[in-house]
Scaffold this motif. Structure first.
Motif, mmCIF file in Angstrom:
data_model
loop_
_atom_site.group_PDB
_atom_site.id
_atom_site.type_symbol
_atom_site.label_atom_id
_atom_site.label_comp_id
_atom_site.label_asym_id
_atom_site.label_seq_id
_atom_site.Cartn_x
_atom_site.Cartn_y
_atom_site.Cartn_z
ATOM 1 N N GLY A 26 37.408 44.878 43.746
ATOM 2 C CA GLY A 26 36.132 44.669 44.426
ATOM 3 C C GLY A 26 35.527 43.327 44.070
ATOM 4 O O GLY A 26 34.952 42.640 44.903
ATOM 5 N N TYR A 27 35.665 42.908 42.818
ATOM 6 C CA TYR A 27 35.181 41.602 42.392
ATOM 7 C C TYR A 27 36.042 40.497 42.974
ATOM 8 O O TYR A 27 35.548 39.435 43.302
ATOM 9 C CB TYR A 27 35.177 41.475 40.866
ATOM 10 C CG TYR A 27 34.137 42.328 40.207
ATOM 11 C CD1 TYR A 27 32.817 41.907 40.142
ATOM 12 C CD2 TYR A 27 34.471 43.549 39.641
ATOM 13 C CE1 TYR A 27 31.856 42.690 39.529
ATOM 14 C CE2 TYR A 27 33.514 44.334 39.033
ATOM 15 C CZ TYR A 27 32.209 43.903 38.983
ATOM 16 O OH TYR A 27 31.270 44.671 38.383
ATOM 17 N N CYS A 28 37.337 40.740 43.109
ATOM 18 C CA CYS A 28 38.241 39.720 43.636
ATOM 19 C C CYS A 28 37.928 39.405 45.090
ATOM 20 O O CYS A 28 38.061 38.272 45.520
ATOM 21 C CB CYS A 28 39.700 40.189 43.551
ATOM 22 S SG CYS A 28 40.368 40.181 41.893
ATOM 23 N N CYS A 29 37.515 40.394 45.841
ATOM 24 C CA CYS A 29 37.328 40.199 47.276
ATOM 25 C C CYS A 29 35.877 39.990 47.661
ATOM 26 O O CYS A 29 35.599 39.674 48.800
ATOM 27 C CB CYS A 29 37.865 41.407 48.045
ATOM 28 S SG CYS A 29 39.634 41.591 47.901
ATOM 29 N N SER A 30 34.933 40.169 46.737
ATOM 30 C CA SER A 30 33.524 40.123 47.123
ATOM 31 C C SER A 30 32.931 38.730 47.101
ATOM 32 O O SER A 30 31.811 38.537 47.518
ATOM 33 C CB SER A 30 32.717 41.015 46.185
ATOM 34 O OG SER A 30 32.756 40.496 44.873
ATOM 35 N N ASP A 31 33.668 37.731 46.667
ATOM 36 C CA ASP A 31 33.054 36.413 46.507
ATOM 37 C C ASP A 31 33.392 35.415 47.605
ATOM 38 O O ASP A 31 33.354 34.233 47.405
ATOM 39 C CB ASP A 31 33.433 35.814 45.151
ATOM 40 C CG ASP A 31 34.914 35.567 45.023
ATOM 41 O OD1 ASP A 31 35.677 36.161 45.801
ATOM 42 O OD2 ASP A 31 35.308 34.785 44.142
ATOM 43 N N GLY A 32 33.673 35.899 48.766
ATOM 44 C CA GLY A 32 33.895 34.921 49.829
ATOM 45 C C GLY A 32 34.783 35.435 50.915
ATOM 46 O O GLY A 32 35.974 35.249 50.887
ATOM 47 N N GLY A 33 34.212 36.122 51.873
ATOM 48 C CA GLY A 33 35.008 36.501 53.013
ATOM 49 C C GLY A 33 35.268 37.972 53.131
ATOM 50 O O GLY A 33 35.632 38.428 54.180
ATOM 51 N N GLY A 34 35.123 38.738 52.094
ATOM 52 C CA GLY A 34 35.264 40.167 52.232
ATOM 53 C C GLY A 34 36.643 40.689 51.931
ATOM 54 O O GLY A 34 37.523 39.981 51.469
ATOM 55 N N GLU A 35 36.811 41.952 52.195
ATOM 56 C CA GLU A 35 38.027 42.684 51.879
ATOM 57 C C GLU A 35 39.241 42.055 52.545
ATOM 58 O O GLU A 35 39.228 41.724 53.720
ATOM 59 C CB GLU A 35 37.884 44.136 52.353
ATOM 60 C CG GLU A 35 38.992 45.033 51.901
ATOM 61 C CD GLU A 35 38.994 45.266 50.407
ATOM 62 O OE1 GLU A 35 40.099 45.448 49.855
ATOM 63 O OE2 GLU A 35 37.935 45.276 49.794
#
Length: 141
Positions: free
Chosen positions: A96-105
């Motif tokens: 969730g942290y990997c994907c939450s910082d720019g662009g989404g899942e």
């Protein structure tokens, strides 16, 4: 997440900080976290021993303090048979942290080496579907 509801606000903030630290390390090194755990989980039970968890953290070069390790073990071993580390929930949280910082899942992060997104894997370590980028089979006659 059900496990997080058991913590105080202060403890939850510390847990988020530790998970964010691990996520940044995983993203930087482009490590498929879940696959690292599955290498140790031959039965695919979604759990590994505490010593296996520590070995995996060492493999991904996440230098955690004793307090950070204790917090993770308290969170993800609680209520699990034999006190084994529930890595599936841990990986979901870290991803969730990997994907939450720019662009989404499912958005790929950029490679440190090439400066381009990876060709085959998304930020969670899963294979991306084949994209049609104008590639066509050569015409043979």
């Amino acid at each position: 997440m059900a496990r997080r509801q058991l913590h105080s606000v202060e403890t939850d903030a510390k847990l988020q900080q530790v998970e964010s630290l691990i996520a940044s390390r995983v993203r930087l090194r482009q490590i498929p976290m879940k696959m690292s755990f599955q290498d140790f989980d031959r039965a695919r039970s979604g759990r590994v021993s505490r010593s296996q968890f520590l070995r995996i953290m060492s493999m991904v070069q996440c230098a955690l303090t004793d307090q950070q390790v204790a917090l993770l073990l308290d969170t993800y071993c609680e209520g699990v048979p034999e006190g084994r580390f529930a890595y599936t929930e841990f990986c979901e949280s870290v991803e969730g942290y990997c994907c939450s910082d720019g662009g989404g899942e499912g958005t790929a992060t950029y490679s440190v080496k090439t400066g381009r997104p990876p060709k085959y894997f998304d930020c969670t370590g899963e294979l991306m579907p084949l994209r049609d980028e104008g590639w066509r089979r050569p015409v043979t006659r």
